[in-house]
Write a protein that holds these residues in place. Sequence first.
Motif, PDB file in Angstrom:
ATOM      1  N   THR A   2       0.834  -1.179  -0.031  1.00  0.00           N
ATOM      2  CA  THR A   2      -0.093   0.042  -0.043  1.00  0.00           C
ATOM      3  C   THR A   2       0.555   1.265  -0.065  1.00  0.00           C
ATOM      4  O   THR A   2       1.788   1.398   0.336  1.00  0.00           O
ATOM      5  N   TYR A   4       1.569   4.852   1.251  1.00  0.00           N
ATOM      6  CA  TYR A   4       1.200   5.734   2.402  1.00  0.00           C
ATOM      7  C   TYR A   4       1.658   7.240   2.107  1.00  0.00           C
ATOM      8  O   TYR A   4       2.642   7.119   1.752  1.00  0.00           O
ATOM      9  N   GLU A  28       5.831   2.685   0.095  1.00  0.00           N
ATOM     10  CA  GLU A  28       5.147   1.400   0.231  1.00  0.00           C
ATOM     11  C   GLU A  28       5.405   0.559   1.114  1.00  0.00           C
ATOM     12  O   GLU A  28       6.472   0.613   1.548  1.00  0.00           O
ATOM     13  N   PHE A  29       4.452   0.232   1.900  1.00  0.00           N
ATOM     14  CA  PHE A  29       4.394  -0.849   2.946  1.00  0.00           C
ATOM     15  C   PHE A  29       3.385  -1.825   3.010  1.00  0.00           C
ATOM     16  O   PHE A  29       2.434  -1.442   2.468  1.00  0.00           O
ATOM     17  N   GLU A  30       3.599  -2.877   3.362  1.00  0.00           N
ATOM     18  CA  GLU A  30       2.457  -4.126   3.686  1.00  0.00           C
ATOM     19  C   GLU A  30       1.367  -3.560   4.603  1.00  0.00           C
ATOM     20  O   GLU A  30       0.348  -3.848   4.278  1.00  0.00           O
ATOM     21  N   THR A  31       1.852  -3.008   5.909  1.00  0.00           N
ATOM     22  CA  THR A  31       0.890  -2.524   6.616  1.00  0.00           C
ATOM     23  C   THR A  31       1.317  -1.222   7.244  1.00  0.00           C
ATOM     24  O   THR A  31       2.304  -0.612   6.673  1.00  0.00           O
ATOM     25  N   PHE A  32       0.605  -0.588   8.299  1.00  0.00           N
ATOM     26  CA  PHE A  32       0.799   0.810   8.561  1.00  0.00           C
ATOM     27  C   PHE A  32       2.318   0.773   9.247  1.00  0.00           C
ATOM     28  O   PHE A  32       2.345  -0.220  10.013  1.00  0.00           O
ATOM     29  N   SER A  34       5.637   1.045  10.969  1.00  0.00           N
ATOM     30  CA  SER A  34       6.145   1.405  12.256  1.00  0.00           C
ATOM     31  C   SER A  34       7.365   2.299  12.293  1.00  0.00           C
ATOM     32  O   SER A  34       7.813   2.780  11.358  1.00  0.00           O
ATOM     33  N   GLU A  37      10.546   1.605  10.465  1.00  0.00           N
ATOM     34  CA  GLU A  37      10.428   1.264   9.227  1.00  0.00           C
ATOM     35  C   GLU A  37      10.618   2.731   8.508  1.00  0.00           C
ATOM     36  O   GLU A  37      10.778   2.579   7.365  1.00  0.00           O
ATOM     37  N   ASN A  73      -4.726   6.443   3.852  1.00  0.00           N
ATOM     38  CA  ASN A  73      -3.490   5.826   4.124  1.00  0.00           C
ATOM     39  C   ASN A  73      -2.488   7.110   4.363  1.00  0.00           C
ATOM     40  O   ASN A  73      -1.475   6.795   3.989  1.00  0.00           O
TER      41      ASN A  73
END
Length: 345
Positions: A2, A4, A28-32, A34, A37, A73
């Motif tokens: 996704t 962000y 781009e990240f797989e999830t929100f 941290s 990251e 996002n």
Amino acid sequence: MTKYKLEYIWLDGYEPVPNLRGKTQIKEFETFPSLEELPLWGFDGSSTQQADGSNSDCILKPIRVFPDAARENGVLVLCEVMLPDGEPHPSNKRATILDDDDAWFGFEQEYFFYKDGRPLGFPTDGYPEPQGKYYTGVGYSSVGSVAREIVEEHLNLCLKAGINHEGINAEVAKGQWEFQIFGKGSKKAADEMWMARYLLERLTEKYGIDIEYHCKPLGDTDWNGSGMHANFSTAYLREVGGKAYFEALMAQFEKNLEDHIAVYGPDNHMRLTGKHETAPWNKFSYGVADRGASVRVPHSFVKNDYKGYLEDRRPNSQGDPYAIASQILKTISEVPMEGKATAAA
């Protein structure tokens, strides 16, 4: 994956009051994401009073991450400003303040909504009805048609971001409001106050309204100024306390009066006149339930054998919560403790 929208937010080098700044990058990240990251990012410090044009690189170091409910996002990334060699920038007050997870702070941020160069709801010429009915007021004549909409939306944005926003109310003057932020640890509390300020200032862009943080924007008139009262406690104050310790603490506050006023926000002499919110800026006082004192002592504090929290009413609405919390902790650290407090609950 996704994409962000990462809004990197920092404090610039303007004095005596820094401004909030922000810019967006897409990652781009797989999830929100941290905190770990998120990458460092650079900016032109010559445009923010943080570098010369001949050597303008400054670095943004992410230190807190919050969801941004206003953007799909969206991610709010609070940053410290660093020099290219990795050392804190001279304007980076957060990097050097005293901190203690057992020191709890509650800030009461007052401010004015401003439109067309005057407080929201003021007539084009002159003044509205004298202050009095506006505090915690309800109805169009007291709060107008848009202010409550803004403060409610701001409250929701803060809560969705995970900011420990604790309440809102209309204040004493027309167009004046307040919100409260609480945090355990001076850095945590101050971080969330700065983020709440950012969200409020960004929100009012779409309303064509500014936030006026000056502590006495209406000058030498019979209209209240704006404070940022600092409620504070430590593990020792909450769990041990005692009248002797409290009196020693107040004596140390009086001794350090000038050091406190120096970081409690500019132009405080305009606000702390003894006419309204607190005692004069150059005198120290304390009193039970006395909103005209430098430090207000709650009835509950005295009834609980001088244990609990205290309220320093002198910090003003422009103050840097990092500096305010650090100065309060410094003064507390100078007072000997006879017993040892257990870990904070």
